[in-house]
Design a protein around this motif. Structure first.
Motif, short mmCIF file in Angstrom:
data_model
loop_
_atom_site.label_atom_id
_atom_site.label_comp_id
_atom_site.label_asym_id
_atom_site.label_seq_id
_atom_site.Cartn_x
_atom_site.Cartn_y
_atom_site.Cartn_z
N TYR A 1 -12.76 -14.90 -72.01
CA TYR A 1 -12.89 -13.95 -73.11
C TYR A 1 -14.08 -13.02 -72.97
O TYR A 1 -14.08 -11.93 -73.53
N GLU A 2 -15.09 -13.42 -72.22
CA GLU A 2 -16.21 -12.52 -71.97
C GLU A 2 -15.69 -11.24 -71.31
O GLU A 2 -16.07 -10.13 -71.68
N TRP A 3 -14.80 -11.39 -70.34
CA TRP A 3 -14.21 -10.25 -69.63
C TRP A 3 -13.36 -9.41 -70.58
O TRP A 3 -13.44 -8.18 -70.60
N LEU B 1 -12.91 -18.41 -77.49
CA LEU B 1 -13.85 -19.43 -77.04
C LEU B 1 -14.54 -18.91 -75.78
O LEU B 1 -13.90 -18.72 -74.75
N LEU B 2 -15.83 -18.65 -75.90
CA LEU B 2 -16.59 -18.14 -74.76
C LEU B 2 -16.95 -19.28 -73.83
O LEU B 2 -17.12 -20.43 -74.24
N THR B 3 -17.08 -18.96 -72.56
CA THR B 3 -17.35 -19.97 -71.54
C THR B 3 -18.64 -20.74 -71.83
O THR B 3 -18.67 -21.97 -71.71
N ALA B 4 -19.68 -20.04 -72.24
CA ALA B 4 -20.95 -20.72 -72.55
C ALA B 4 -20.78 -21.71 -73.70
O ALA B 4 -21.36 -22.81 -73.67
N TYR C 1 -15.12 -22.21 -62.54
CA TYR C 1 -14.40 -21.48 -61.52
C TYR C 1 -13.61 -20.33 -62.15
O TYR C 1 -13.28 -20.37 -63.33
N GLY C 2 -13.30 -19.36 -61.34
CA GLY C 2 -12.49 -18.23 -61.77
C GLY C 2 -11.07 -18.29 -61.25
O GLY C 2 -10.29 -17.37 -61.45
N GLY C 3 -10.72 -19.39 -60.58
CA GLY C 3 -9.37 -19.58 -60.06
C GLY C 3 -9.19 -20.99 -59.55
O GLY C 3 -10.17 -21.67 -59.23
N LEU D 1 -16.42 -18.04 -60.87
CA LEU D 1 -16.17 -17.32 -62.11
C LEU D 1 -16.96 -16.02 -62.04
O LEU D 1 -18.18 -16.03 -61.99
N LEU D 2 -16.25 -14.90 -62.00
CA LEU D 2 -16.86 -13.58 -61.92
C LEU D 2 -16.69 -12.85 -63.25
O LEU D 2 -15.92 -13.27 -64.11
N ALA D 3 -17.39 -11.74 -63.38
CA ALA D 3 -17.31 -10.96 -64.62
C ALA D 3 -15.89 -10.54 -64.95
O ALA D 3 -15.52 -10.45 -66.11
N ASP D 4 -15.05 -10.32 -63.92
CA ASP D 4 -13.68 -9.86 -64.16
C ASP D 4 -12.61 -10.93 -63.88
O ASP D 4 -11.45 -10.60 -63.68
N SER D 5 -13.00 -12.18 -63.87
CA SER D 5 -12.02 -13.26 -63.69
C SER D 5 -11.16 -13.35 -64.96
O SER D 5 -11.67 -13.24 -66.07
#
Length: 115
Positions: free
Chosen positions: A18-20, A74-77, A94-96, A102-106
């Motif tokens: 959700y951050e992305w 629900l944010l990752t943090a 992880y982003g996948g 986990l990247l900014a655009d995952s």
């Protein structure tokens, strides 16, 4: 989940990143299509609320079903904090499912942790 795991048991949870979605002001996700249906997923900000707007189209009948629901993202943090507070250890993000970071655009945010 924590109560159901044996000591050393692993819990894997995936949510949308959700951050992305929020920071990137993402308006839609890739649609899903099968032989029978087309499913579209859109996001809209209204009155400070994040709405998840979906359309399911039945290809055979042409019927269209729309839905609009307010999300509580629900944010990752926050997920990391909740898992830690419940006693989970060895949190990994992880982003996948291929183990990519986990990247900014995952799109997915995947957490692996243990009891």
């Amino acid at each position: 989940v924590y109560k159901l795991l044996v000591p050393g048991g692993v819990f894997i949870v995936q949510i949308l990143h959700y951050e992305w979605i929020i920071q990137g002001k993402i308006a839609s996700l890739p649609f899903t299509e099968t032989d029978h249906v087309v499913f579209t997923r859109n996001y809209a900000w209204r009155g400070g609320e994040l709405h998840f707007c979906t359309t399911l189209t039945d290809k055979k009948s042409g019927e269209v079903y729309n839905n609009d629901i307010v999300l509580l993202p629900l944010l990752t943090a926050d997920l990391c904090q909740m898992l830690s507070e419940y006693g989970f250890i060895n949190l990994q993000q992880y982003g996948g499912y291929d183990g990519s970071p986990l990247l900014a655009d995952s799109l997915p945010s995947i957490m692996i942790c243990a009891k």
